[in-house]
Design an enzyme around this catalytic site. Structure first.
Site, PDB file in Angstrom:
ATOM      1  CE  LYS A 117      40.853  48.608  36.279  1.00 43.68           C
ATOM      2  NZ  LYS A 117      39.996  47.622  36.127  1.00 43.68           N
ATOM      3  CD1 TRP A 571      34.882  45.319  34.723  1.00 43.24           C
ATOM      4  CD2 TRP A 571      34.376  44.038  36.474  1.00 43.24           C
ATOM      5  NE1 TRP A 571      35.591  45.789  35.807  1.00 43.24           N
ATOM      6  CE2 TRP A 571      35.313  45.017  36.900  1.00 43.24           C
ATOM      7  CE3 TRP A 571      33.911  43.106  37.410  1.00 43.24           C
ATOM      8  CZ2 TRP A 571      35.782  45.101  38.214  1.00 43.24           C
ATOM      9  CZ3 TRP A 571      34.384  43.191  38.724  1.00 43.24           C
ATOM     10  CH2 TRP A 571      35.310  44.174  39.114  1.00 43.24           C
ATOM     11  CD  GLU A 615      37.294  48.828  36.146  1.00 41.14           C
ATOM     12  OE1 GLU A 615      37.437  48.151  37.163  1.00 41.14           O
ATOM     13  OE2 GLU A 615      36.942  48.383  35.050  1.00 41.14           O
ATOM     14  CB  CYS A 653      37.841  47.090  46.287  1.00 43.64           C
ATOM     15  SG  CYS A 653      37.115  46.064  45.010  1.00 43.64           S
ATOM     16  CG  HIS A 704      44.383  41.886  46.738  1.00 40.29           C
ATOM     17  ND1 HIS A 704      43.181  42.401  47.130  1.00 40.29           N
ATOM     18  CD2 HIS A 704      44.222  41.472  45.464  1.00 40.29           C
ATOM     19  CE1 HIS A 704      42.321  42.318  46.119  1.00 40.29           C
ATOM     20  NE2 HIS A 704      42.931  41.750  45.099  1.00 40.29           N
TER      21      HIS A 704
HETATM   22  N1  GLN Z   1      31.022  40.468  46.851  1.00 41.00           N
HETATM   23  C1  GLN Z   1      32.202  40.268  46.063  1.00 41.00           C
HETATM   24  C2  GLN Z   1      33.135  39.321  46.787  1.00 41.00           C
HETATM   25  O1  GLN Z   1      33.141  39.304  47.974  1.00 41.00           O
HETATM   26  C3  GLN Z   1      32.923  41.566  45.790  1.00 41.00           C
HETATM   27  C4  GLN Z   1      34.085  41.379  44.878  1.00 41.00           C
HETATM   28  C5  GLN Z   1      34.751  42.664  44.400  1.00 41.00           C
HETATM   29  O2  GLN Z   1      34.669  43.681  44.999  1.00 41.00           O
HETATM   30  N2  GLN Z   1      35.457  42.599  43.316  1.00 41.00           N
HETATM   31  O3  GLN Z   1      33.865  38.583  46.199  1.00 41.00           O
HETATM   32 ZN    ZN Z   2      36.186  44.422  46.318  1.00 44.88          ZN
END
Ligand code: GLN
Ligand code: ZN
Length: 764
Positions: A117, A571, A615, A653, A704
């Site tokens: 970021k 966000w 963030e 995350c 991912h």
């Molecule tokens: N509960 C959301 C999902 O499972 C969490 C998404 C995230 O952490 N960005 O998509």
């Molecule tokens: Zn997540």
């Protein structure tokens, strides 16, 4: 005379033309020439918009194929060895994109460079990599052709933008032990000198040197890098004037340094108006000051009277306006392009906004006013005043009930009734979970069919009933799958959600949504942040219907899924007429109500996601504590309305969490799931000195990647986790939601995950 200026223009294009072009190019559907033609078309159009707005200094080289820091690495020839570029070659577009995205084909398999970021924005840049023995060299001609193209379109005084050498060095990472930034700088400066010389030969008057690192806490090494670097540019021959450009914070703490580097300095007076006096008092009687008085990071219309009084104050301190440039606070990259394209926004609220194009007109009006042409600027000032008057008195902004409720938040509302250890006992009694309980983060694959269903009901192509039936079928399928593989705590799958913030925003008063309000997040990816304009009111329960349906299908505990207040705030475009923490508390109250309603509907486990909590951290360490205090408090308000036996989860995350673990613990969620698998549980290193007090599920499955992790590797990760987390407090889960994955990947991966949990459980 004062001058008007811009610092950068959004790149994606109003309808995200650049997204489409670059993605088509990657897919092999258009040629390189077509791609470049699109880039030229967009930049020309954007230059024209800036000329139409009568901006004196118009930026060029602010367009990037992927990212501006990556462009710098390309320009400076800072290409890591794995991309195999010859020492003399000009760096071609495909290498450029390989650095951004990696490349995998029959002959090559190289990973992308890291992305992170950009300061405290949601824009991501490609992190420069520095290796021992790296040789910088001029490896692209892009900035010089940008100057020529801008001139051709009619821009009189194009001002190229480059990242300054010290910010470039400080934001990059050194990939081997063998070198320091000091070792790199002289060779780097050779190339900068060359770049400046070429601009000079093109007749460039000013170059914009972005040095936003000046707003950070600088250690001695960083300060000496600055002195050393800019001493090299000191002689005023054979280079353009340099506008040292800072944003996102004050440079007052580095004023002595910042005011000595170039012929001009840009400061952000939207984020840090208080720095003005310090800076004006520090500068000599030569330095040009560029004053960012129009917010480049938000969508609010400028209070022209307020900005004008700042400008007048500066002019008084500087003995006139001749050395002043009027600019947005930062590049307009962080705001949408044109409000005129918003044809469906509520007209009353629309008046309160200004997007990029409108902000340029505001700058122009301020410039005229400061130059004694108030008669020409007056209509805009009048409109601005009028819009502000209406906005501040609009019943749509202020809701007395919300205000009253905010005042009535008690300390008790910010805490669960009993401590975690007690809650855990009653929750265990109620939920009867095994050791190492398994669960997921909430979403399951968002297939094309699911997205189509949502789009169709929105368009009216299918009825609400048809939609609900189809969604229920998806939920049922997902519940059955989870039962079949024997997960412990189930979820409904979040199929009804397009986005974890938008879904809630759309059901709340106080939010509006734009049609084309795209902001670049990274590369070709744009996001359309919802706009919080007023007090937040929940009209009715937002998720209970789906969670309840899912719960009634099964005997397993069903987890309700919500987005937390800090993430909702982070966000969105947030109103600027009250402190952020107040808006956050309003969000916390509506989430709290939803939590309580879920509990009343029999949902025993409720997850409040806060992936964006880090963030929001201020750029300077000294400001962290006060942010963390209100952010944690807001989360707790949202989570504390329930009985002891209701289990609250949170999730985080893809951030660095180790330095804020105390704050995460203070959130006091009963369970946290947190991304960890990619770093192979490095996260848990933090627990060497700080034992996380509640239950925790460090992710064991990297969602991912399309890879299916094996049972063995997840067992290994769980065993690593058990070294730091007591067995009765460890959970088993993926790193994040599964919405971007496909069922064919998710099915075997989750099966393996449950088997791994059972295997490890057996040994306990
Ligand atoms: N509960 C959301 C999902 O499972 C969490 C998404 C995230 O952490 N960005 O998509
Ligand atoms: Zn997540």
């Amino acid at each position: 005379m004062a001058k008007s200026a811009n610092l950068g223009f959004p790149r994606l294009g109003l309808k995200r033309k650049w997204k489409k072009a670059s993605e088509s190019y990657w897919a092999g559907k258009i040629s390189q020439d077509e791609l470049i033609a699109t880039a030229n078309e967009l930049t020309s159009r954007h230059w024209q918009m800036q000329m139409d707005a009568e901006i004196d200094y118009i930026p060029c080289n602010d367009f990037a194929f992927y990212d501006i820091m990556l462009d710098m690495s390309v320009l400076l020839g800072a290409v890591p060895t794995r991309y195999n570029i010859g020492a003399e070659e000009e760096i071609d577009i495909d290498t450029h994109f390989a650095m951004a995205r990696g490349r995998q084909d029959e002959t090559t398999d190289v990973t992308a460079m890291e992305m992170t970021k950009w300061f405290d924005t949601n824009y991501h840049y490609i992190v420069p990599e520095f290796e021992t023995g790296m040789k910088f060299r001029l490896a692209s001609t892009h900035p010089f052709s940008a100057v020529e193209r801008a001139k051709k379109v009619g821009v009189k005084n194009p001002r190229p933008v480059i990242i300054g050498p010290v910010t470039y060095l400080l934001l990059g990472k050194i990939v081997d032990e063998g070198c320091s930034r000091m070792d790199l700088i002289d060779n780097l400066l050779d190339v900068y000198v060359d770049i400046l010389r070429r601009f000079y030969d093109q007749g460039v008057e000013w170059v914009q040197m972005d040095e936003p690192a000046l707003v950070l806490d600088l250690d001695d090494e960083a300060k000496s890098l600055y002195r050393h670097a800019y001493a090299r540019f000191a002689p005023r021959e054979k280079r353009p004037k340099m506008l040292i450009t800072t944003y996102f914070g004050s440079v007052a703490h580095n004023a002595d340094l910042a005011t000595q580097l170039g012929e001009g300095l840009h400061i952000d007076l939207v984020r840090a108006p208080e720095q003005l006096d310090t800076i004006v008092n520090t500068i000599d009687n030569q330095l040009i000051l560029s004053l960012g008085v129009v917010d480049g990071r938000n969508i609010w219309r400028t209070d022209l009277d307020k900005s004008f009084s700042l400008l007048e104050r500066a002019a008084r301190g500087m003995g006139g306006a001749t050395r002043i440039q009027i600019a947005p606070s930062c590049s307009l990259l962080h705001c949408p392009i044109d409000l005129d394209a918003e044809t469906t926004l509520d007209p009353e609220i629309k008046e309160w906004f200004a997007f990029g194009k409108q902000k340029l007109s505001e700058i122009s009006a301020l410039n005229k006013a400061l130059n004694g042409e108030m008669d020409k600027a007056e209509p805009m000032f009048r409109d601005s005043r009028e819009a502000f008057r209406k906005r501040s008195s609009s019943p749509r902004v202020t809701n007395p009930d919300v205000q009253k409720r905010l005042k009535e938040i008690t300390d008790a509302m910010t805490r669960r009734e009993t401590v975690f250890a007690e809650r855990k006992k009653v929750q265990d009694n109620k939920l009867h979970l095994p050791l190492l309980p398994s669960t997921t983060i909430g979403s399951f694959p968002q297939t094309r069919e699911v997205r189509k269903l949502r789009a169709n009901v929105k368009k009216g192509a299918i009825s609400r009933e048809e939609y609900e039936k189809a969604m229920e079928a998806e939920i049922e399928k997902t519940v059955r799958f989870q039962e079949e593989i024997d997960l412990d705590v189930l979820v409904h799958g979040e199929f009804e959600r397009n986005d974890m913030v938008e879904y809630f925003g759309e059901q709340l008063d106080g939010y509006v949504f734009s049609k084309n309000g795209w902001v670049q997040s990274y590369g070709s990816r744009g996001v359309k942040p919802p706009i919080i304009f007023g007090d937040i009111v929940r009209k009715s329960p937002m998720t209970v219907r789906w969670s309840k349906y899912a719960k009634d299908l099964t005997d397993h505990p069903m987890k309700g899924m919500l987005t937390g207040p800090v993430t909702m705030l982070q966000w969105s475009f947030v109103r600027d007429d009250q402190p952020r923490n107040v808006t956050c508390d309003q969000l916390a109250l509506v989430i709290r109500d939803e939590v309580v309603d879920l509990e009343a509907a029999g949902i025993d486990v409720i997850q409040i996601d806060e992936p964006a909590i880090r963030e929001g951290l201020p750029l300077r360490r000294g400001d962290w504590d006060s942010y963390l205090e209100w952010a944690v408090r807001s989360f707790r308000i949202s989570a504390s309305g329930v009985q002891d036996e209701t289990q609250i989860h949170t999730h985080m995350c893809y951030s660095e969490f180790n330095d804020i673990f105390q704050a995460i613990a203070d959130m006091d969620a009963d369970v946290i799931s947190i991304e960890a698998s990619r770093s192979r549980m490095e996260l848990l290193d933090a627990f060497e000195d700080f034992l996380y007090p509640n239950d925790i599920g460090p992710g064991v499955y990297d969602i991912h990647s399309p890879r299916v992790p094996s049972v063995e590797e997840m067992i290994e990760l769980l065993q690593a986790a058990l070294k730091h987390v007591p067995k009765d407090r460890l959970w088993v889960n993926p790193d994040c939601g599964l919405k971007t994955r496909q069922w064919i990947e998710v099915e075997p991966a989750l099966k393996n995950m449950v088997i791994a949990a059972k295997e490890v459980r057996k040994g306990l």
